[in-house]
Scaffold this motif. Structure first.
Motif, PDB file in Angstrom:
ATOM      1  N   ASP A 104      -3.843   2.246   6.440  1.00 50.80           N
ATOM      2  CA  ASP A 104      -2.790   2.626   5.267  1.00 50.80           C
ATOM      3  C   ASP A 104      -3.606   2.113   3.834  1.00 50.80           C
ATOM      4  OD1 ASP A 104      -0.977   3.715   6.820  1.00 50.80           O
ATOM      5  OD2 ASP A 104       0.114   2.021   6.835  1.00 50.80           O
ATOM      6  N   MET A 105      -4.121   0.728   3.898  1.00 50.49           N
ATOM      7  CA  MET A 105      -4.612  -0.094   3.012  1.00 50.49           C
ATOM      8  C   MET A 105      -5.969   0.729   2.651  1.00 50.49           C
ATOM      9  SD  MET A 105      -4.379  -3.899   3.884  1.00 50.49           S
ATOM     10  CE  MET A 105      -4.959  -4.450   2.148  1.00 50.49           C
ATOM     11  N   GLU A 106      -6.910   1.312   3.529  1.00 50.56           N
ATOM     12  CA  GLU A 106      -8.078   1.855   3.301  1.00 50.56           C
ATOM     13  C   GLU A 106      -7.734   3.256   2.304  1.00 50.56           C
ATOM     14  OE1 GLU A 106     -12.289   2.767   5.406  1.00 50.56           O
ATOM     15  OE2 GLU A 106     -10.505   2.689   6.718  1.00 50.56           O
ATOM     16  N   ASN A 107      -6.703   3.920   3.053  1.00 47.53           N
ATOM     17  CA  ASN A 107      -6.286   5.203   2.137  1.00 47.53           C
ATOM     18  C   ASN A 107      -6.032   5.041   0.832  1.00 47.53           C
ATOM     19  OD1 ASN A 107      -7.121   6.493   4.285  1.00 47.53           O
ATOM     20  ND2 ASN A 107      -5.016   6.723   5.236  1.00 47.53           N
ATOM     21  N   TYR A 108      -5.169   3.753   0.797  1.00 47.35           N
ATOM     22  CA  TYR A 108      -4.511   3.431  -0.589  1.00 47.35           C
ATOM     23  C   TYR A 108      -5.575   3.046  -1.610  1.00 47.35           C
ATOM     24  CZ  TYR A 108      -1.450   0.820  -3.675  1.00 47.35           C
ATOM     25  OH  TYR A 108      -0.912   0.296  -4.696  1.00 47.35           O
ATOM     26  N   LEU A 109      -6.516   2.368  -1.145  1.00 46.36           N
ATOM     27  CA  LEU A 109      -7.491   1.993  -2.076  1.00 46.36           C
ATOM     28  C   LEU A 109      -8.563   2.692  -2.416  1.00 46.36           C
ATOM     29  CD1 LEU A 109      -7.969  -1.915  -0.724  1.00 46.36           C
ATOM     30  CD2 LEU A 109      -6.673  -0.977  -2.899  1.00 46.36           C
ATOM     31  N   SER A 110      -8.593   3.887  -1.358  1.00 47.01           N
ATOM     32  CA  SER A 110      -9.848   4.872  -1.534  1.00 47.01           C
ATOM     33  C   SER A 110      -9.303   5.765  -2.537  1.00 47.01           C
ATOM     34  CB  SER A 110     -10.147   5.638  -0.273  1.00 47.01           C
ATOM     35  OG  SER A 110      -8.952   6.160   0.258  1.00 47.01           O
ATOM     36  N   GLU A 111      -8.148   5.901  -3.054  1.00 47.56           N
ATOM     37  CA  GLU A 111      -7.508   6.718  -4.222  1.00 47.56           C
ATOM     38  C   GLU A 111      -7.741   6.174  -5.546  1.00 47.56           C
ATOM     39  OE1 GLU A 111      -3.758   7.832  -2.940  1.00 47.56           O
ATOM     40  OE2 GLU A 111      -4.391   9.271  -1.158  1.00 47.56           O
TER      41      GLU A 111
ATOM     42  N   ARG B  59      -5.512  -8.575   3.901  1.00 44.98           N
ATOM     43  CA  ARG B  59      -4.193  -8.894   4.348  1.00 44.98           C
ATOM     44  C   ARG B  59      -4.100 -10.081   5.242  1.00 44.98           C
ATOM     45  NH1 ARG B  59      -3.620  -6.425   9.362  1.00 44.98           N
ATOM     46  NH2 ARG B  59      -1.757  -5.042   8.820  1.00 44.98           N
ATOM     47  N   PRO B  60      -2.721 -10.760   5.169  1.00 41.95           N
ATOM     48  CA  PRO B  60      -2.348 -11.743   6.040  1.00 41.95           C
ATOM     49  C   PRO B  60      -2.283 -11.258   7.547  1.00 41.95           C
ATOM     50  CG  PRO B  60      -0.735 -11.639   4.245  1.00 41.95           C
ATOM     51  CD  PRO B  60      -1.871 -10.216   4.233  1.00 41.95           C
TER      52      PRO B  60
ATOM     53  N   PHE C 205      -7.309  -6.454  -3.654  1.00 43.69           N
ATOM     54  CA  PHE C 205      -5.924  -6.042  -3.240  1.00 43.69           C
ATOM     55  C   PHE C 205      -5.360  -6.787  -2.103  1.00 43.69           C
ATOM     56  CE2 PHE C 205      -2.828  -3.375  -1.185  1.00 43.69           C
ATOM     57  CZ  PHE C 205      -1.966  -3.624  -1.976  1.00 43.69           C
ATOM     58  N   ILE C 206      -4.251  -7.753  -2.195  1.00 44.56           N
ATOM     59  CA  ILE C 206      -3.755  -8.221  -1.033  1.00 44.56           C
ATOM     60  C   ILE C 206      -2.318  -7.761  -0.846  1.00 44.56           C
ATOM     61  CG2 ILE C 206      -2.672 -10.466  -0.185  1.00 44.56           C
ATOM     62  CD1 ILE C 206      -5.066 -11.946  -1.636  1.00 44.56           C
ATOM     63  N   THR C 207      -2.194  -6.965   0.481  1.00 42.98           N
ATOM     64  CA  THR C 207      -0.861  -6.731   0.665  1.00 42.98           C
ATOM     65  C   THR C 207       0.089  -7.815   1.447  1.00 42.98           C
ATOM     66  OG1 THR C 207       0.662  -5.229   2.335  1.00 42.98           O
ATOM     67  CG2 THR C 207      -1.338  -6.148   3.156  1.00 42.98           C
TER      68      THR C 207
ATOM     69  N   ALA D  48       0.852  -1.371  -0.020  1.00 41.89           N
ATOM     70  CA  ALA D  48      -0.046  -0.028  -0.055  1.00 41.89           C
ATOM     71  C   ALA D  48       0.893   1.194   0.073  1.00 41.89           C
ATOM     72  CB  ALA D  48      -0.863  -0.045   1.161  1.00 41.89           C
ATOM     73  N   LEU D  49       1.634   1.386  -1.150  1.00 38.71           N
ATOM     74  CA  LEU D  49       2.646   2.589  -1.202  1.00 38.71           C
ATOM     75  C   LEU D  49       2.341   3.294  -2.680  1.00 38.71           C
ATOM     76  CD1 LEU D  49       5.876   0.751  -0.122  1.00 38.71           C
ATOM     77  CD2 LEU D  49       4.505   2.291   1.422  1.00 38.71           C
ATOM     78  N   ALA D  50       2.326   4.402  -2.494  1.00 39.20           N
ATOM     79  CA  ALA D  50       2.154   5.440  -3.634  1.00 39.20           C
ATOM     80  C   ALA D  50       3.091   5.024  -5.203  1.00 39.20           C
ATOM     81  CB  ALA D  50       2.517   6.715  -3.367  1.00 39.20           C
TER      82      ALA D  50
END
Length: 219
Positions: free
Chosen positions: A133-140, A149-150, A121-123, A90-92
């Motif tokens: 982090d994942m929620e922000n990443y995917l919302s964009e 996530r595991p 999407f699976i981190t 979950a990185l830009a």
């Protein structure tokens, strides 16, 4: 030992580690390409434009993860839906970001028949990618993306092993992080939860709608 000799040894060690990591990535790519090529020799009436990996036993057939809310999710959770699965961080600047955006674009073409598809999407690094982090990443990217996530890094390693994902360990200043080598674009499971397709490096996403329609029609 002088400081200059220590520095040279350190640089030599880093070069060696980079070389070994590069060889491992190449071997992973070669292994997967060979498995898929061999499998496709025996797949009659090829209907898909991406790689058909139906019944290829080298890949796993199930996963057990948790979503952003902490609920347990497996392939059974998506029964009746086609699942397009992308793995990353979950990185830009992670390659998964562009892959996800391209998939969303292909699935939302105006005038095309909507399909029962879940984009997941699976981190691969649950220790550094928090649910927030994942929620922000995917919302964009798209509000419809589902984040999984595991539970821990051991589960992440098992998932990577089961689905032939090259897991690259990165040493940070005060910790360790993991990232997924973008060998291909993603995996596709049919409505029954069976792994069917491996999206190619070049035009896999561009051919995605065609292949999803074939799965929707029962092929």
């Amino acid at each position: 030992m002088s400081d200059s000799m220590k520095m040279n040894l350190s640089q030599t060690s880093e070069i060696y580690e980079c070389f070994i990591a590069g060889v491992k990535r190449w071997l992973y790519r070669a292994l997967i390409d060979c498995l898929i090529f061999n499998n496709n020799l025996y797949v009659p009436n090829q209907r898909f434009q991406n790689d058909d990996i139906t019944d290829l036993k080298s890949f796993g057939s199930e996963f057990s993860l948790i979503d952003i809310k902490g609920n347990a999710r497996s392939l059974a959770s998506f029964k009746g839906r086609i699942v397009v699965l992308v793995v990353g961080r979950a990185l830009a600047d992670d390659p998964s970001r562009m892959i996800l955006k391209n998939i969303v674009h292909e699935l939302s073409v105006t005038g095309q028949q909507p399909l029962p598809v879940d984009l997941v999407f699976i981190t691969i690094d649950p220790e550094n990618d928090s649910p927030e982090d994942m929620e922000n990443y995917l919302s964009e990217i798209d509000s419809g993306c589902i984040g999984l996530r595991p539970r821990n890094i051991s589960d992440a390693k098992k998932f990577a092993k089961d689905f032939l994902i090259y897991l690259n360990k990165v040493q940070l200043e005060n910790s360790v992080a993991y990232c997924a080598e973008p060998i291909r674009s993603g995996l596709v499971f049919d409505q029954e939860g069976c792994l069917r397709l491996y999206l190619g490096r070049q035009n896999g996403v561009k051919n995605l709608r065609h292949d999803l329609l074939q799965l929707f029609l029962g092929y």
